[in-house]
Design a protein around this motif. Structure first.
Motif, PDB file in Angstrom:
ATOM      1  N   LYS A 151       0.814  -1.081  -0.185  1.00  0.00           N
ATOM      2  CA  LYS A 151       0.063   0.057  -0.039  1.00  0.00           C
ATOM      3  C   LYS A 151       0.839   1.224   0.124  1.00  0.00           C
ATOM      4  O   LYS A 151       2.108   1.084   0.387  1.00  0.00           O
ATOM      5  CB  LYS A 151      -0.955   0.057   1.260  1.00  0.00           C
ATOM      6  N   ALA A 152       0.430   2.391  -0.423  1.00  0.00           N
ATOM      7  CA  ALA A 152       1.069   3.603  -0.560  1.00  0.00           C
ATOM      8  C   ALA A 152       1.164   4.320   0.788  1.00  0.00           C
ATOM      9  O   ALA A 152      -0.207   4.629   1.364  1.00  0.00           O
ATOM     10  CB  ALA A 152       0.721   4.434  -1.688  1.00  0.00           C
ATOM     11  N   ARG A 198       9.512   0.232   1.979  1.00  0.00           N
ATOM     12  CA  ARG A 198      10.457   0.529   0.907  1.00  0.00           C
ATOM     13  C   ARG A 198      10.144   1.746   0.279  1.00  0.00           C
ATOM     14  O   ARG A 198       8.838   2.401  -0.034  1.00  0.00           O
ATOM     15  CB  ARG A 198      10.361  -0.531  -0.351  1.00  0.00           C
ATOM     16  N   CYS A 199      11.137   2.774  -0.061  1.00  0.00           N
ATOM     17  CA  CYS A 199      10.835   4.046  -0.393  1.00  0.00           C
ATOM     18  C   CYS A 199      10.669   3.882  -2.077  1.00  0.00           C
ATOM     19  O   CYS A 199      11.639   3.019  -2.763  1.00  0.00           O
ATOM     20  CB  CYS A 199      12.309   4.831  -0.395  1.00  0.00           C
ATOM     21  N   TYR A 200       9.891   4.739  -2.832  1.00  0.00           N
ATOM     22  CA  TYR A 200       9.963   4.563  -3.934  1.00  0.00           C
ATOM     23  C   TYR A 200       9.264   5.962  -4.891  1.00  0.00           C
ATOM     24  O   TYR A 200       9.107   6.739  -3.931  1.00  0.00           O
ATOM     25  CB  TYR A 200       8.545   3.561  -4.479  1.00  0.00           C
ATOM     26  N   ASP A 201       9.693   5.828  -6.182  1.00  0.00           N
ATOM     27  CA  ASP A 201       9.231   7.024  -6.916  1.00  0.00           C
ATOM     28  C   ASP A 201       9.889   8.469  -6.640  1.00  0.00           C
ATOM     29  O   ASP A 201       9.354   9.523  -7.008  1.00  0.00           O
ATOM     30  CB  ASP A 201       7.725   7.147  -6.844  1.00  0.00           C
ATOM     31  N   ASP A 202      11.032   8.208  -6.212  1.00  0.00           N
ATOM     32  CA  ASP A 202      11.898   9.609  -5.867  1.00  0.00           C
ATOM     33  C   ASP A 202      13.311   9.085  -5.967  1.00  0.00           C
ATOM     34  O   ASP A 202      14.056   9.065  -4.900  1.00  0.00           O
ATOM     35  CB  ASP A 202      11.493  10.140  -4.314  1.00  0.00           C
ATOM     36  N   PRO A 221       7.901   9.252  -0.147  1.00  0.00           N
ATOM     37  CA  PRO A 221       6.813   8.056  -0.483  1.00  0.00           C
ATOM     38  C   PRO A 221       7.370   6.901  -0.246  1.00  0.00           C
ATOM     39  O   PRO A 221       8.644   6.608  -0.692  1.00  0.00           O
ATOM     40  CB  PRO A 221       6.352   8.623  -1.817  1.00  0.00           C
ATOM     41  N   VAL A 222       6.475   5.887   0.495  1.00  0.00           N
ATOM     42  CA  VAL A 222       6.864   4.292   0.670  1.00  0.00           C
ATOM     43  C   VAL A 222       5.703   3.705   0.216  1.00  0.00           C
ATOM     44  O   VAL A 222       4.504   4.013   0.244  1.00  0.00           O
ATOM     45  CB  VAL A 222       7.196   4.246   2.252  1.00  0.00           C
TER      46      VAL A 222
END
Length: 270
Positions: A48-49, A103-107, A163-164
């Motif tokens: 999930k975000a 997990r860190c994502y989209d950055d 964002p994670v």
């Protein structure tokens, strides 16, 4: 639970088999387990975000306590991979002890590769700031305020907020479930910790040498209590613990009859 009146013997001390209260506790436990199994099946473990920040500094011991009732997350086995959850995740303390993979994502500028697993040990309260300008823990945001060493495993320090993706994962623990005795002879409280599997406890019952099973009330976080049961002092104690996935573990004779307040006793593990 209300104390019995003077001269009246409370039914839980019936020595001739299960009392009505004992049977009602058993029935309540079965209903709770069934409801939790349904809830667990519905929630799943999908990603999930959400977002993550950090609090404290590089010395992780700044965040050793919190709103879940743990005295010291380091001596109690949670280490520095811990998180304070926003209102939407904290669930009024019911989520204390649960484990999440993040997990860190989209950055790409601020994210680092890999994942971490953290335990919910604290609460990140809402703010009077807007949700988009500092009020990261305001409802309905799903936010993790991480211990700083945990944050630095998935993101760079200067990022501040990232964002994670997150998901619930089983907690892995060494040794058995721990029961830290608190309170006094008239108000017995127990901090339940080091819980493997689902991690978050939803129901606890205690049984003395001469009592039936007594359902405990959740005071806050993972501290469970029973009022005016002074007869439990001097009795050998057993515990039943049920987690959010509906599983129950029973630990018989965890605390011997000479148990003491301030001491911790170890039971079975999930």
């Amino acid at each position: 639970m209300e104390a019995a009146g003077r001269g009246e013997e409370p039914e839980i001390y019936n020595l001739g088999g299960a009392s009505k209260m004992g049977r009602s506790v058993e029935a309540a436990a079965l209903l709770m387990a069934a409801a939790l199994l349904i809830l667990s099946a519905a929630s799943g473990h999908e990603w999930k975000a959400g977002h993550a920040t950090f609090y404290g500094n590089i010395d992780p011991r700044e965040s050793q306590k919190g709103a879940c009732g743990y005295d010291d997350v380091f001596t109690q086995g949670y280490g520095n991979m811990t998180a304070a959850l926003s209102t939407a995740l904290f669930n009024d303390g019911l989520t204390c002890g649960a484990c999440y993979e993040l997990r860190c994502y989209d950055d790409p500028q601020w994210c680092l590769p890999g994942t971490i697993t953290v335990t919910a040990t604290n609460f990140c309260p809402p703010s009077d700031k807007p949700s988009t300008a500092g009020g990261w823990c305001n409802p309905p945001l799903r936010h993790f305020d991480l211990n700083m060493p945990a944050f630095l495993r998935i993101a760079r320090y200067r990022a501040g907020i990232v964002p994670v993706h997150y998901r619930r994962v089983p907690c892995v623990k060494t040794g058995g479930v721990k029961f830290e005795m608190q309170g006094n002879k008239d108000w017995i409280a127990v901090l339940v910790y080091n819980v493997a599997g689902a991690g978050d406890v939803r129901w606890v019952a205690v049984k003395g040498t001469w009592t039936d099973w007594i359902a405990m009330e959740r005071s806050w976080g993972q501290i469970w209590s029973v009022q005016s049961q002074s007869a439990l002092v001097g009795q050998e104690l057993s515990f039943r613990v049920t987690t959010s996935d509906g599983r129950t573990v029973q630990s018989d004779g965890v605390a011997t009859s000479n148990w003491q307040f301030g001491r911790t006793y170890e039971g079975k593990q999930f």
